[in-house]
Design an enzyme around this catalytic site. Structure first.
Site, short mmCIF file in Angstrom:
data_model
loop_
_atom_site.label_atom_id
_atom_site.label_comp_id
_atom_site.label_asym_id
_atom_site.label_seq_id
_atom_site.Cartn_x
_atom_site.Cartn_y
_atom_site.Cartn_z
N ASP A 1 2.38 2.59 9.35
CA ASP A 1 1.61 1.37 10.07
C ASP A 1 2.87 0.40 10.73
O ASP A 1 3.88 0.16 10.07
CB ASP A 1 1.42 0.62 8.66
CG ASP A 1 -0.17 0.80 8.18
OD1 ASP A 1 -0.65 2.17 8.45
OD2 ASP A 1 -0.51 0.60 7.21
N ASP B 1 -2.17 5.78 1.27
CA ASP B 1 -2.93 4.85 2.10
C ASP B 1 -2.72 5.58 3.62
O ASP B 1 -3.69 6.36 4.04
CB ASP B 1 -2.39 3.37 2.05
CG ASP B 1 -3.14 2.41 2.99
OD1 ASP B 1 -4.19 2.74 3.19
OD2 ASP B 1 -2.54 1.56 3.73
N ASP C 1 0.87 -1.31 -0.21
CA ASP C 1 0.07 0.08 0.12
C ASP C 1 0.73 0.96 0.02
O ASP C 1 1.96 1.17 0.22
CB ASP C 1 -0.76 -0.09 1.37
CG ASP C 1 -1.78 -1.16 1.32
OD1 ASP C 1 -2.16 -1.60 0.03
OD2 ASP C 1 -2.21 -1.59 2.38
N ARG D 1 -7.38 7.88 12.96
CA ARG D 1 -6.32 6.93 13.23
C ARG D 1 -5.10 7.72 13.78
O ARG D 1 -3.95 7.52 12.93
CB ARG D 1 -5.85 6.03 12.03
CG ARG D 1 -7.10 5.04 11.60
CD ARG D 1 -6.45 4.07 10.50
NE ARG D 1 -7.58 3.25 10.01
CZ ARG D 1 -7.27 2.26 9.08
NH1 ARG D 1 -6.09 2.13 8.72
NH2 ARG D 1 -8.49 1.56 8.72
#
Length: 391
Positions: free
Chosen positions: A217, A213, A189, A269
């Site tokens: 992460d 994206d 991603d 997030r």
């Protein structure tokens, strides 16, 4: 005719002006530097007041806090100093002088710096080897407009003072792996930085924005991560902790999120936690659209002395829980000494049991009063270092 007394007064005046010109700037600069140090957070205060930081770059390895611990494994007599001189990229046969050669080919401890300002467009994701430091202090380095960074099955990595933005998803293909050998990498991603089965990772003073994206992460069993002093902005999905709801290995994940600036124009997030534990402390949240901190499955979160400034429109609630699970047995969302402005609110878990980070001695740090958050995050993102000594 000028009298003797008048002449004496004039000479005293000239002498006073001379003293002011030659000495006061030095005193003022020293005083200003001291005051600036008082307003720095714990990490910055460890190295930024050192006027010789350019020749003593490795000092910063002793300044990390939180679950990453100290990064002293990244320094020592066997350290290789590597300078990036070429902004080009070859994902399979990296050339000496390029970033990929230093980050993927060299297998020893390596400290990477940059010769000059650079815009680097990576052809494929950059897979970073263990014991690598990417140090962009003193120059303006952009990694942008295509592939970005991946830490895959690696440990002891520092990423510092890099602008990472407009990252794009990548098809599968061949690329130099973190072990110095060409491997096949599946599709990825468009994340700015992605951690996959990584440990002891410190991400400090970077500016991340506008990626396809997410910006960061932490996935697939990654742990012992500290995310500090970064500026996250202009992004829908900012930070994800946990691969997916079914990946139970992420229950052992431990992440510290401290001194970061979120916003403007961040949607959600910051972070979202699937499993594991996150200590989120002394961060500045400049609005959100959906939520600031969210979770699914059984996350544990201690939100401590953060400043949450709700947007004028949209959701005022800081938290989000998948499927609306607010007080389930598996949820531990706690707010301690946080501050809320513009009507912001935080839905905490009932019971009042606040899980502690349980830091070791080298991981521990003092969370300061939320009144200081604005000043402690003022230098978040890539630092504007002077051409002389200050940073």
């Amino acid at each position: 005719m000028i009298s003797q007394n008048t002449s004496c007064v004039l000479w005293r005046f000239v002498l006073t002006i001379t003293i002011v010109i030659f000495f006061i700037p030095k005193i003022s600069c020293a005083k200003q530097f001291k005051l600036m140090g008082l307003n720095m957070n714990m990490i910055d205060r460890c190295w930024r007041p050192n006027p010789k930081w350019r020749s003593q770059r490795q000092q910063i390895a002793t300044c990390s806090i939180g679950y990453v611990g100290k990064m002293t494994n990244n320094i020592g007599n066997d350290l290789i100093q590597y300078e990036v001189t070429d902004p080009n990229d070859d994902p399979i046969n990296p050339k000496l002088g390029t970033l990929r050669y230093g980050a993927s080919v060299i297998q020893n401890k390596v400290w990477i710096t940059f010769q000059k300002d650079m815009n680097i467009r990576l052809i494929k994701p950059l897979l970073i080897s263990s014991f690598t430091t990417i140090d962009g202090r003193g120059v303006n380095v952009h990694i942008a407009n295509n592939a970005c960074l991946m830490i895959f099955k690696a440990t002891n990595i520092i990423i510092h003072s890099i602008r990472i933005h407009h990252c794009k998803a990548q098809a599968s293909g061949m690329v130099m792996g973190p072990n110095g050998k060409v491997i096949h990498l599946g599709p990825v991603d468009g994340d700015a930085i992605r951690l996959v089965t990584a440990s002891k990772i410190w991400i400090d003073h970077n500016t991340l924005n506008n990626c396809e994206d997410g910006l960061l992460d932490v996935t697939r069993g990654s742990s012992n991560v500290t995310i500090s002093n970064n500026w996250f902005r202009e992004q829908d999905k900012v930070m994800l902790l946990g691969h997916d709801d079914g990946y139970v290995r992420d229950k052992n994940m431990k992440v510290t999120v401290v001194y970061n600036h979120f916003g403007p124009n961040c949607n959600q997030r910051m972070p979202r936690i699937r499993h594991g534990y996150a200590h989120v402390a002394n961060n500045l949240y400049l609005g959100w659209m959906q939520y600031a901190i969210g979770g699914s499955m059984g996350p544990s979160l201690k939100s401590e002395a953060n400043l949450f400034i709700a947007p004028k429109g949209g959701s005022k609630e800081v938290t989000w829980r998948k499927n609306g699970q607010i007080n389930g047995d598996k949820w531990e969302f706690h707010s301690v000494r946080d501050a809320f402005e513009n009507g912001a609110s935080f839905a905490v878990t009932n019971g009042g049991r606040v899980q502690k980070p349980n830091y070791s001695k080298e991981e521990d740090f003092k969370v300061v009063d939320v009144k200081s958050v604005r000043s402690l995050t003022r230098s978040s993102g890539v630092l504007q270092c002077s051409k002389t000594s200050l940073c």
